[in-house]
Design a protein around this motif. Structure first.
Motif, PDB file in Angstrom:
ATOM      1  N   ALA A 151      54.253  15.142  46.252  1.00 13.67           N
ATOM      2  CA  ALA A 151      53.779  16.472  45.857  1.00 13.67           C
ATOM      3  C   ALA A 151      54.414  17.525  46.762  1.00 13.67           C
ATOM      4  N   LYS A 152      54.721  18.681  46.200  1.00  9.61           N
ATOM      5  CA  LYS A 152      55.347  19.735  46.991  1.00  9.61           C
ATOM      6  C   LYS A 152      54.296  20.710  47.515  1.00  9.61           C
ATOM      7  N   LEU A 153      54.746  21.628  48.374  1.00  2.18           N
ATOM      8  CA  LEU A 153      53.908  22.720  48.844  1.00  2.18           C
ATOM      9  C   LEU A 153      54.417  24.018  48.239  1.00  2.18           C
ATOM     10  N   THR A 154      53.515  24.793  47.667  1.00  5.28           N
ATOM     11  CA  THR A 154      53.835  26.140  47.193  1.00  5.28           C
ATOM     12  C   THR A 154      53.265  27.131  48.195  1.00  5.28           C
ATOM     13  N   LEU A 155      54.129  27.976  48.756  1.00  8.73           N
ATOM     14  CA  LEU A 155      53.725  28.906  49.807  1.00  8.73           C
ATOM     15  C   LEU A 155      53.239  30.210  49.189  1.00  8.73           C
ATOM     16  N   VAL A 156      51.997  30.548  49.473  1.00  5.46           N
ATOM     17  CA  VAL A 156      51.340  31.730  48.934  1.00  5.46           C
ATOM     18  C   VAL A 156      51.476  32.871  49.943  1.00  5.46           C
ATOM     19  N   PRO A 157      51.965  34.046  49.541  1.00  7.21           N
ATOM     20  CA  PRO A 157      52.104  35.155  50.483  1.00  7.21           C
ATOM     21  C   PRO A 157      50.794  35.434  51.215  1.00  7.21           C
ATOM     22  N   SER A 158      50.924  35.825  52.492  1.00  6.11           N
ATOM     23  CA  SER A 158      49.747  35.995  53.342  1.00  6.11           C
ATOM     24  C   SER A 158      49.796  37.317  54.099  1.00  6.11           C
ATOM     25  N   ILE A 159      48.653  37.721  54.583  1.00  7.60           N
ATOM     26  CA  ILE A 159      48.518  38.870  55.486  1.00  7.60           C
ATOM     27  C   ILE A 159      47.788  38.368  56.726  1.00  7.60           C
ATOM     28  N   ASP A 160      48.409  38.535  57.897  1.00  7.25           N
ATOM     29  CA  ASP A 160      47.849  37.989  59.143  1.00  7.25           C
ATOM     30  C   ASP A 160      47.582  36.499  59.005  1.00  7.25           C
ATOM     31  N   ALA A 161      48.503  35.807  58.326  1.00  5.79           N
ATOM     32  CA  ALA A 161      48.460  34.357  58.131  1.00  5.79           C
ATOM     33  C   ALA A 161      47.354  33.898  57.183  1.00  5.79           C
ATOM     34  N   LYS A 162      46.724  34.828  56.474  1.00  7.04           N
ATOM     35  CA  LYS A 162      45.650  34.476  55.544  1.00  7.04           C
ATOM     36  C   LYS A 162      46.078  34.776  54.108  1.00  7.04           C
ATOM     37  N   MET A 163      45.875  33.802  53.235  1.00 11.02           N
ATOM     38  CA  MET A 163      46.122  34.025  51.810  1.00 11.02           C
ATOM     39  C   MET A 163      45.125  35.038  51.256  1.00 11.02           C
ATOM     40  N   THR A 164      45.557  35.789  50.253  1.00 14.59           N
ATOM     41  CA  THR A 164      44.645  36.694  49.554  1.00 14.59           C
ATOM     42  C   THR A 164      44.364  36.139  48.163  1.00 14.59           C
ATOM     43  N   PRO A 165      43.223  36.460  47.584  1.00 16.34           N
ATOM     44  CA  PRO A 165      42.912  35.952  46.244  1.00 16.34           C
ATOM     45  C   PRO A 165      43.963  36.348  45.202  1.00 16.34           C
ATOM     46  N   ASP A 166      44.437  37.585  45.248  1.00 13.05           N
ATOM     47  CA  ASP A 166      45.426  38.024  44.261  1.00 13.05           C
ATOM     48  C   ASP A 166      46.714  37.230  44.382  1.00 13.05           C
ATOM     49  N   ALA A 167      47.183  37.038  45.614  1.00 14.16           N
ATOM     50  CA  ALA A 167      48.418  36.281  45.812  1.00 14.16           C
ATOM     51  C   ALA A 167      48.233  34.830  45.391  1.00 14.16           C
ATOM     52  N   LEU A 168      47.074  34.262  45.680  1.00 14.43           N
ATOM     53  CA  LEU A 168      46.816  32.875  45.279  1.00 14.43           C
ATOM     54  C   LEU A 168      46.784  32.758  43.764  1.00 14.43           C
ATOM     55  N   ARG A 169      46.108  33.685  43.115  1.00 17.13           N
ATOM     56  CA  ARG A 169      46.025  33.641  41.650  1.00 17.13           C
ATOM     57  C   ARG A 169      47.413  33.720  41.018  1.00 17.13           C
ATOM     58  N   LYS A 170      48.250  34.617  41.525  1.00 14.36           N
ATOM     59  CA  LYS A 170      49.607  34.751  40.984  1.00 14.36           C
ATOM     60  C   LYS A 170      50.420  33.480  41.202  1.00 14.36           C
ATOM     61  N   SER A 171      50.289  32.881  42.368  1.00  9.97           N
ATOM     62  CA  SER A 171      51.047  31.659  42.661  1.00  9.97           C
ATOM     63  C   SER A 171      50.599  30.503  41.782  1.00  9.97           C
ATOM     64  N   ILE A 172      49.282  30.367  41.604  1.00 12.42           N
ATOM     65  CA  ILE A 172      48.780  29.289  40.745  1.00 12.42           C
ATOM     66  C   ILE A 172      49.180  29.530  39.299  1.00 12.42           C
ATOM     67  N   ALA A 173      49.078  30.785  38.849  1.00  5.27           N
ATOM     68  CA  ALA A 173      49.429  31.101  37.456  1.00  5.27           C
ATOM     69  C   ALA A 173      50.884  30.785  37.172  1.00  5.27           C
ATOM     70  N   TYR A 174      51.740  31.043  38.160  1.00  4.37           N
ATOM     71  CA  TYR A 174      53.173  30.798  37.952  1.00  4.37           C
ATOM     72  C   TYR A 174      53.464  29.308  37.821  1.00  4.37           C
ATOM     73  N   GLU A 175      52.874  28.512  38.724  1.00  2.22           N
ATOM     74  CA  GLU A 175      53.090  27.070  38.635  1.00  2.22           C
ATOM     75  C   GLU A 175      52.262  26.505  37.478  1.00  2.22           C
ATOM     76  N   GLY A 176      52.755  25.498  36.892  1.00  2.66           N
ATOM     77  CA  GLY A 176      52.073  24.892  35.761  1.00  2.66           C
ATOM     78  C   GLY A 176      52.434  25.534  34.444  1.00  2.66           C
ATOM     79  N   GLY A 177      53.339  26.518  34.481  1.00  3.98           N
ATOM     80  CA  GLY A 177      53.736  27.189  33.253  1.00  3.98           C
ATOM     81  C   GLY A 177      55.025  26.664  32.651  1.00  3.98           C
ATOM     82  N   ARG A 178      55.596  25.627  33.275  1.00  2.00           N
ATOM     83  CA  ARG A 178      56.877  25.110  32.790  1.00  2.00           C
ATOM     84  C   ARG A 178      56.735  23.718  32.187  1.00  2.00           C
ATOM     85  N   GLY A 179      55.496  23.373  31.854  1.00  2.37           N
ATOM     86  CA  GLY A 179      55.273  22.103  31.180  1.00  2.37           C
ATOM     87  C   GLY A 179      55.714  20.929  32.017  1.00  2.37           C
TER      88      GLY A 179
END
Length: 349
Positions: free
Chosen positions: A101-129
């Motif tokens: 399994a790979k790691l998808t790096l979610v943009p962070s602020i002060d080393a913390k993920m934000t909900p919006d950035a996480l949602r965008k990253s999750i939405a992007y992955e899984g869209g290529r079947g």
């Protein structure tokens, strides 16, 4: 004046005493020792989770990687921040123990993920079947690798995003106790009540010789984790020596006492650095880790005086004494105010 890592500090005397007691006589191996029975009960009580599956391993990397291997399929991706320990410091162990399994790096602020950035990253992955990675668990590092701490609301917001997509959430709690005392909350509030499914509950950085717990709040994961731990060569034969450390850690709140000492040492150090006027904080210090920068000449004085810490950005040897260099300073429970004061005195010259 040792501030390189809380891994470098001594084990607490009460832990060493517990190991001596555990060394008396015989005990069944592989985690069926009576001390481990007590540890399971203690952790379940602390986390208010009577059905939780509880296991011990010797290292934080094993705890994280085998837990994620249990939560993620080889064709999935794990979502984490670029500063996450599983990305920066574990030599692809999560990828190895998940079987690819790979790691998808979610943009962070002060080393913390934000909900919006996480949602965008999750939405992007899984869209290529079938052609792309499938969505897998979210992993949160608490305390982050830059010394910041997610609030309970921030944790809850991230796990809510994960649940929108039907994903589990893992908490890398190598410095779990430091985060807990910084927030002033309960273990349950920082984990399953905030939506966390699995926790790597650290002890090595906080006064133990070498042991970490893995906790699954849904016991359906128990048997698979047991098999993965054995297959991955992390099931100890003389398990009682892991159990004894964790038992001592949890007895009479020792784990909270050592975390409070470490955090207090860091707060004292952060105040001294700020008061010096030469030092600037790079990230807000919220637990027992500090990132700060000050002129090269101060770093050189400290190293000449025997201080041990990482110059995180910049070169210690250089021509410009005023050039700011960034330091990472980590406090463990044993340093004490005297050690901090000696460091500050050396910095001031």
């Amino acid at each position: 004046m040792f501030f390189a890592s809380d891994n470098a500090g001594p084990a607490h005397p009460k832990v060493m005493e517990a190991l001596v007691r555990a060394n008396d006589g015989h005990a069944m191996p592989y985690g069926v020792d009576p001390i481990m029975d007590d540890v399971r009960t203690m952790i379940r009580d602390q986390f208010e989770a009577p059905e939780a599956a509880v296991y011990l391993v010797a290292t934080g990397t094993a705890a994280n990687a085998i837990a994620l291997g249990t939560l993620a399929q080889p064709w999935e991706t794990v979502f984490c921040s670029p500063e996450a320990h599983i990305h920066e410091d574990e030599c692809n162990a999560p990828e190895f123990f998940t079987g690819g399994a790979k790691l998808t790096l979610v943009p962070s602020i002060d080393a913390k993920m934000t909900p919006d950035a996480l949602r965008k990253s999750i939405a992007y992955e899984g869209g290529r079947g079938v052609h792309g990675p499938q969505r897998g668990p979210v992993s949160i590092t608490q305390v982050t690798e830059r010394g910041t701490v997610y609030s309970l609301d921030e944790l809850g917001a991230l796990t809510a995003v994960a649940r929108e997509f039907g994903l589990a959430t893992h908490l890398d709690g190598a410095r779990f106790a430091n985060a807990l005392v910084a927030l002033g909350c309960t273990p349950a509030e920082m984990t399953w009540k905030a939506g966390i499914d699995a926790v790597s509950f650290g002890g090595t950085k906080n006064g133990l010789l070498g042991v970490e717990a893995v906790i699954f709040f849904d016991p359906k994961h128990a048997w698979e984790f047991e098999l993965r731990r054995k297959r991955g060569a992390h099931l100890f034969s003389k398990h009682r020596y892991l159990s004894a450390q964790m038992q001592a850690y949890l007895t009479d709140g020792l784990w909270l006492e050592t975390a409070r000492l470490a955090n207090a040492n860091a707060a004292h150090l952060a105040k001294g650095l700020t008061d010096s006027n030469d030092a600037q904080m790079v990230y807000p210090p919220q637990a027992n880790m500090i990132f700060a920068e000050w002129p090269r000449e101060g770093h050189q004085r400290l190293h000449d005086a025997g201080a041990v810490y990482y110059v995180w950005a910049g070169e210690l040897k250089g021509d410009d004494p005023a050039e700011p260099l960034q330091a990472r300073l980590v406090c463990d429970w044993s340093i004490g105010a005297d050690g901090v004061d000696r460091f500050l005195e050396a910095l001031r010259g």
